[in-house]
Design a protein around this motif. Structure first.
Motif, PDB file in Angstrom:
ATOM      1  N   GLU A  98      59.676 -20.019  68.322  1.00 57.44           N
ATOM      2  CA  GLU A  98      59.385 -20.011  66.882  1.00 57.44           C
ATOM      3  C   GLU A  98      59.355 -21.416  66.134  1.00 57.44           C
ATOM      4  O   GLU A  98      59.362 -21.251  65.181  1.00 57.44           O
ATOM      5  N   LYS A  99      59.464 -22.343  66.964  1.00 59.12           N
ATOM      6  CA  LYS A  99      59.767 -23.748  66.520  1.00 59.12           C
ATOM      7  C   LYS A  99      58.379 -24.127  65.683  1.00 59.12           C
ATOM      8  O   LYS A  99      57.274 -23.867  66.229  1.00 59.12           O
ATOM      9  N   LEU A 100      58.717 -24.468  64.632  1.00 55.35           N
ATOM     10  CA  LEU A 100      57.459 -25.193  63.870  1.00 55.35           C
ATOM     11  C   LEU A 100      57.503 -26.671  64.123  1.00 55.35           C
ATOM     12  O   LEU A 100      58.570 -27.566  64.014  1.00 55.35           O
ATOM     13  N   THR A 101      56.504 -27.297  64.485  1.00 62.33           N
ATOM     14  CA  THR A 101      56.172 -28.780  64.609  1.00 62.33           C
ATOM     15  C   THR A 101      55.472 -29.288  63.440  1.00 62.33           C
ATOM     16  O   THR A 101      54.396 -28.612  63.177  1.00 62.33           O
ATOM     17  N   PHE A 102      56.108 -30.118  62.542  1.00 60.51           N
ATOM     18  CA  PHE A 102      55.481 -30.813  61.216  1.00 60.51           C
ATOM     19  C   PHE A 102      54.777 -31.845  61.360  1.00 60.51           C
ATOM     20  O   PHE A 102      55.230 -32.726  62.122  1.00 60.51           O
TER      21      PHE A 102
END
Lengths: 112, 117
Positions: A98-102
């Motif tokens: 569920e990691k977000l890469t910004f």
């Protein structure tokens, strides 16, 4: 490795002058692309989630669109209160992930 | 509903000291995340809890960082000993179970600005 590039870094517009912010991404299977707004000293505030190419979502003066390689955040007739940093993030379609890469964001300034 | 709460909002510590950051998620949110933004860089993922279990800690930079979530409620992130490069803004976020297709995102707190001198 997932990557997000936002352009321009900064944008100054006159009140009422419409424009678009760009978010280019590479991801190993896209689960979702997220747009956030961030005001100074605050945390990111959720705007939209897009899931598939061709999808569009609107909220007030903002409209987000998605293709297979990029997303645009269109701002129509902006007002000074729309001034903020706009962040784009992607989430890869992986089990348990569920990691977000910004991206680094676009700093938008609306001049009255 | 109350949002995600983080404290302290600011912390200034000397290199070598220990600091503990706290995050209170939205009530009922089983998922809790820690992110960090260092000066001039993008926000980066640190780790993800589901209730009290670490689901993904792939973003933790090294073993000076310890995250806990006792009882599946609030979480703490301890940095011991702190180094200069640990300076930045630490964000916490929480969510219910994510459902593809929903207009749903992760709710972030206002962050803790950590300065190591």
């Amino acid at each position: 490795e997932d990557q997000v590039t936002q352009s321009p870094e900064a944008l100054r517009l006159q009140e009422g002058e419409s424009s678009s912010l760009n978010c280019s991404y590479t991801v190993s299977g896209l689960r979702g692309l997220f747009w956030y707004r961030q005001d100074p000293g605050k945390g990111p505030e959720f705007l939209f989630t897009l899931y598939s190419a061709g999808e569009e979502k609107e909220k007030e003066r903002l409209k987000a669109t998605l293709t297979k390689k990029e997303s645009f955040l269109h701002i129509t007739a902006p007002k000074p209160e729309d001034s903020a940093t706009y962040l784009c993030a992607v989430q890869a379609r992986q089990v348990g992930n569920e990691k977000l890469t910004f991206g680094t964001g676009t700093r938008l300034t609306i001049i009255p | 509903e109350a949002g995600v709460t983080q404290f302290p909002s600011h912390s200034v510590i000397e290199k070598g000291q220990t600091v503990t950051l706290r995050c209170d998620p939205i009530s009922g949110h089983d998922n809790l995340y820690w992110y960090r933004r260092v000066m001039g860089k993008e926000i980066k993922f640190l780790l993800h809890f589901v209730k009290e279990s670490k689901q993904d800690e792939s973003g933790m930079p090294n073993n000076r960082f310890l995250a806990e979530r006792t009882g599946g409620t609030y979480s703490t992130l301890k940095v011991q000993p702190a180094e200069l490069e640990d300076s930045g803004v630490y964000f916490c976020a929480s969510s219910q179970d994510f459902r593809v297709g929903s207009n749903y995102g992760y709710t972030f707190g206002s962050g803790t600005r950590l300065t190591v001198v």
